[in-house]
Design a protein around this motif. Structure first.
Motif: not given
Ligand code: FAD
Ligand code: NAP
Length: 345
Positions: A18, A20-21, A26-28, A30, A70-71, A313, A315
């Protein structure tokens, strides 16, 4: 096991990490496969591993100048090489060798604590030392290139460690040879040359107004002033996700600038070192009415129109969508193309 004899442990391999940090938006996100690089010696095996598996790859420092999907497929190399030392000193300068994973702002503090001024205008820039030469970080009239002696890197094309002297790095305004050759160099160490004769550089209005006219501020005072202005003007990524300036200041030919000035008499611009004109991108964005605006979970920061923010939230797609609206409107209004500064992974 005796590490001195046997070399460092291989890079730690982390699947589905992950991030995010590890990105200031701060996008989610991985990473399919992350390699934690803590020593240059680990890199040849990592690159050979990646080549065998025919994976795409990229380096991630502090994640303060990237837009992450996201990925992230393939391999992500986490630059965590630490260490800093004075390696030489002569009549003109002190030379420091600093690992690519060292935190930039902590390095600035360390230099000042050790009576080695020069980097104070670059205080509070997030990220790592290894990323600083990539876009030749700059603030308040100072660029990191002003203080670079040489760069140690692994050249994935030549499959070898290389030392690039400053002249070979082709540093320019927010640009370098590394940026022009993505997915090739992994910066492991930067050698800084800090001149023994120091001069304050406080010609930027925001910085100048922090001091009485004719005063002679110390490096520490300039450091504190830069921190104070930035804290006031820029969003703290731990509170509101952002990657600093989202667009580069466009550099336009003198004729284009003069034409623009006829219709926009209050246009904010500065002479450029190459004889062209640098337009303040923040002013262009502000004039188009975007400052403080929100589009879903992303928006334009209320105190600085150049900073796009993630309200939570958001992206990569959201922020790139907002960026396109801004680019289209600025082009329609001024005939100027805004280039995105952060790296889109
Ligand atoms: P990352 O974001 O992780 O990576 C940036 C790019 O460099 C990527 O392409 C990555 O692949 C590459 N990279 C990273 N490390 C290496 C390495 N070791 N070897 C090879 N390639 C590498 N920038 C300025 O110039 N001036 C400013 O004043 C400034 N202020 C900012 C303020 C805020 C609040 C924020 C969020 C950002 C700001 N930035 C500024 C942008 C950013 O901090 C810098 O570009 C910083 O150098 C990025 O460092 P990083 O380690 O986070 O790099
Ligand atoms: P500012 O001081 O309000 O200035 C606005 C713009 O005008 C800046 O982009 C700056 O160009 C330019 N400028 C101002 N005074 C100038 C001068 N005397 N000579 C030449 N150009 C001048 O900018 P700010 O937004 O508060 O940022 C302060 C500094 O931090 C700037 O240098 C900026 O680049 C840097 N910064 C960078 C990022 C990033 O992510 N890249 C984020 C935050 C701050 P320059 O940008 O060329 O300096």
């Amino acid at each position: 096991m005796n590490r001195a004899q046997n070399g460092p442990l291989p890079a730690k391999l982390i699947p589905n990490l992950g991030l995010k940090h590890r990105n200031t938006f701060g996008f989610d996100a991985s990473a399919e496969l992350a390699y934690e690089i803590t020593s240059p010696e680990q890199i040849p095996a990592v690159i050979s591993d990646i080549a065998k598996q025919k994976l795409t790859w990229r380096v991630l420092g502090g994640g303060s100048n990237v837009i992450l999907p996201e990925s992230l497929s393939g391999a992500t190399l986490l630059m965590n090489i630490t260490g800093q030392e004075m390696i030489a000193s002569d009549e003109v300068a002190t030379y420091l060798a600093v690992g690519g994973g060292v935190n930039w702002h902590e390095l600035v503090i360390w230099t000042l604590e050790n009576d080695l001024p020069g980097l104070e205008n670059l205080a509070l820039i997030p990220g790592t030392v290894g990323a600083a030469p990539i876009q030749n970080i700059g603030a308040y009239g100072v660029e990191v290139a002003d203080y670079i002696d040489s760069i140690e890197a692994f050249d994935a094309k030549e499959q070898a460690f290389v030392t690039l002297r400053k002249e070979a790095c082709h540093f320019a305004y927010r640009d370098s040879y590394f940026k022009q050759n993505p997915h090739r160099f992994i910066v492991t160490q930067v050698v800084f040359k800090l001149p023994k004769i120091w001069q304050a550089r406080i010609h930027y209005a925001d910085l100048a107004t922090q001091f009485f006219e004719g005063s002679n501020p110390s490096p520490e005072e300039i450091f504190l002033a830069a921190c104070k202005i930035r804290t006031r003007k820029l969003p703290d990524p731990t509170v509101i996700g952002n990657a600093g300036s989202f667009f580069q200041n466009p550099i336009v030919p003198q004729e284009q600038f003069e034409t623009l000035l006829k219709t926009h008499t209050d246009l904010v611009s500065y002479p450029d070192a190459t004889g062209k004109r640098k337009l303040a991108a923040a002013w262009l964005v502000d004039q188009c009415g975007f400052k403080g605006q929100r589009m879903g979970d992303v928006g334009v920061y209320q105190n600085q129109a150049l900073v796009l923010v993630n309200h939570g939230g958001g992206t990569a797609q959201d922020v790139l969508g907002l960026a396109k609206c801004i680019q289209d409107k600025v082009r329609a209004e001024f005939g100027v193309s805004l280039q995105i500064e952060p790296n889109i992974f």
